[in-house]
Design a protein around this motif. Structure first.
Motif, PDB file in Angstrom:
ATOM      1  N   THR A   1      -3.653  -7.608  14.777  1.00  0.00           N
ATOM      2  CA  THR A   1      -2.363  -7.126  13.886  1.00  0.00           C
ATOM      3  C   THR A   1      -2.901  -7.817  12.705  1.00  0.00           C
ATOM      4  N   PRO A   2      -2.814  -6.846  11.531  1.00  0.00           N
ATOM      5  CA  PRO A   2      -3.079  -7.438  10.170  1.00  0.00           C
ATOM      6  C   PRO A   2      -1.980  -8.646   9.775  1.00  0.00           C
ATOM      7  N   GLN A   3      -2.631  -9.653   9.235  1.00  0.00           N
ATOM      8  CA  GLN A   3      -1.721 -10.820   8.913  1.00  0.00           C
ATOM      9  C   GLN A   3      -0.858 -10.751   7.593  1.00  0.00           C
ATOM     10  N   SER A   4      -1.220  -9.767   6.682  1.00  0.00           N
ATOM     11  CA  SER A   4      -0.142  -9.441   5.512  1.00  0.00           C
ATOM     12  C   SER A   4      -0.032  -8.249   5.082  1.00  0.00           C
ATOM     13  N   ARG A   5       0.946  -7.888   4.482  1.00  0.00           N
ATOM     14  CA  ARG A   5       1.300  -6.744   3.857  1.00  0.00           C
ATOM     15  C   ARG A   5       1.628  -7.161   2.443  1.00  0.00           C
ATOM     16  N   SER A   6       0.964  -6.087   1.608  1.00  0.00           N
ATOM     17  CA  SER A   6       1.407  -6.219   0.203  1.00  0.00           C
ATOM     18  C   SER A   6       1.845  -5.121  -0.474  1.00  0.00           C
ATOM     19  N   GLY A   7       2.900  -4.881  -0.955  1.00  0.00           N
ATOM     20  CA  GLY A   7       3.502  -3.914  -1.651  1.00  0.00           C
ATOM     21  C   GLY A   7       3.923  -2.854  -0.627  1.00  0.00           C
TER      22      GLY A   7
ATOM     23  N   ILE B   1      11.653   1.336  11.967  1.00  0.00           N
ATOM     24  CA  ILE B   1      10.471   0.986  11.474  1.00  0.00           C
ATOM     25  C   ILE B   1      10.186   0.806   9.989  1.00  0.00           C
ATOM     26  N   SER B   2      10.737   1.634   9.218  1.00  0.00           N
ATOM     27  CA  SER B   2      11.097   1.876   7.871  1.00  0.00           C
ATOM     28  C   SER B   2      11.868   0.552   7.247  1.00  0.00           C
ATOM     29  N   ARG B   3      12.671   0.209   7.914  1.00  0.00           N
ATOM     30  CA  ARG B   3      13.594  -0.754   7.586  1.00  0.00           C
ATOM     31  C   ARG B   3      13.297  -2.234   7.781  1.00  0.00           C
ATOM     32  N   THR B   4      12.654  -2.413   9.073  1.00  0.00           N
ATOM     33  CA  THR B   4      12.289  -3.639   9.505  1.00  0.00           C
ATOM     34  C   THR B   4      10.806  -4.095   9.159  1.00  0.00           C
ATOM     35  N   GLY B   5       9.873  -2.999   9.244  1.00  0.00           N
ATOM     36  CA  GLY B   5       8.731  -3.277   8.847  1.00  0.00           C
ATOM     37  C   GLY B   5       7.888  -3.579  10.136  1.00  0.00           C
TER      38      GLY B   5
ATOM     39  N   GLY C   1       2.827   6.240  13.289  1.00  0.00           N
ATOM     40  CA  GLY C   1       1.413   5.972  12.698  1.00  0.00           C
ATOM     41  C   GLY C   1       1.572   6.168  11.129  1.00  0.00           C
ATOM     42  N   LEU C   2       2.424   7.123  10.629  1.00  0.00           N
ATOM     43  CA  LEU C   2       2.690   7.499   9.105  1.00  0.00           C
ATOM     44  C   LEU C   2       3.385   6.327   8.505  1.00  0.00           C
ATOM     45  N   LEU C   3       4.109   5.620   9.501  1.00  0.00           N
ATOM     46  CA  LEU C   3       4.966   4.476   8.971  1.00  0.00           C
ATOM     47  C   LEU C   3       4.329   3.015   9.328  1.00  0.00           C
ATOM     48  N   ALA C   4       3.009   3.136   9.409  1.00  0.00           N
ATOM     49  CA  ALA C   4       1.985   1.988   9.682  1.00  0.00           C
ATOM     50  C   ALA C   4       2.172   1.306  10.897  1.00  0.00           C
ATOM     51  N   ALA C   5       2.803   2.058  12.129  1.00  0.00           N
ATOM     52  CA  ALA C   5       2.883   1.180  13.150  1.00  0.00           C
ATOM     53  C   ALA C   5       2.170   1.849  14.253  1.00  0.00           C
ATOM     54  N   ARG C   6       1.943   0.970  15.257  1.00  0.00           N
ATOM     55  CA  ARG C   6       1.092   1.572  16.320  1.00  0.00           C
ATOM     56  C   ARG C   6       2.009   1.745  17.543  1.00  0.00           C
ATOM     57  N   THR C   7       1.535   2.899  18.413  1.00  0.00           N
ATOM     58  CA  THR C   7       2.262   3.104  19.472  1.00  0.00           C
ATOM     59  C   THR C   7       1.513   2.835  20.838  1.00  0.00           C
ATOM     60  N   VAL C   8       2.097   2.354  21.781  1.00  0.00           N
ATOM     61  CA  VAL C   8       1.572   2.196  23.085  1.00  0.00           C
ATOM     62  C   VAL C   8       2.445   2.649  24.066  1.00  0.00           C
ATOM     63  N   VAL C   9       2.202   3.436  25.194  1.00  0.00           N
ATOM     64  CA  VAL C   9       3.041   3.784  26.424  1.00  0.00           C
ATOM     65  C   VAL C   9       2.745   3.099  27.690  1.00  0.00           C
TER      66      VAL C   9
END
Length: 139
Positions: free
Chosen positions: A126-132, A46-50, A80-88
């Protein structure tokens, strides 16, 4: 674009990247060392690929215990702490009943009946942009 990470190795759970989502398919029992490795692999990927989502397919899991419930909750919290949502996805009725009987609420996890429905949940809103390197989620 789709690539496999890591290369399937005995004792490892394969993690596939499908666009902005990581797909993890759990089959049978998840042992301590395998669960720990999976959590580490997911956090690093998650961290490496975003990527923005993690889809945990548990349709191959017939029995759940407090350990697996805790692992699922921890994966969701880390993602979640890495800004990704989880679905089971693919939870069997017996698994749902057991989780309720164990008193496991699995905070941070959304559920879907199928992988297709889970992908829809992860790709909508899903948000369209990421900044910083940060992401703002809309309410």
């Amino acid at each position: 674009m789709s690539d496999a990470f890591p290369v399937p190795v005995p004792g490892h759970v394969p993690v596939l990247r499908l666009g902005d989502v990581l797909l993890v398919t759990l089959q049978g029992d998840l042992h301590d060392s395998t669960a720990q490795q999976l959590q580490q692999d997911l956090a690093e990927t998650i961290s490496r690929t975003g990527v923005r989502g993690v889809l945990l397919d548990i349709s191959g899991v017939e029995i759940v215990d407090s350990f697996l419930g805790r692992v699922l909750a921890e994966i969701a919290a880390q993602a979640g702490l890495l800004a990704a949502r989880t679905v089971v996805a693919g939870m069997r009725p017996a698994v749902a009943i057991t989780l309720v009987e164990l008193g496991l609420t699995l905070p941070g996890l959304r559920t879907a009946l199928s992988t297709e429905a889970a992908m829809e949940l992860l790709t909508q809103h899903t948000p369209q942009s990421r900044s910083g390197g940060t992401r703002q989620e809309s309410p």
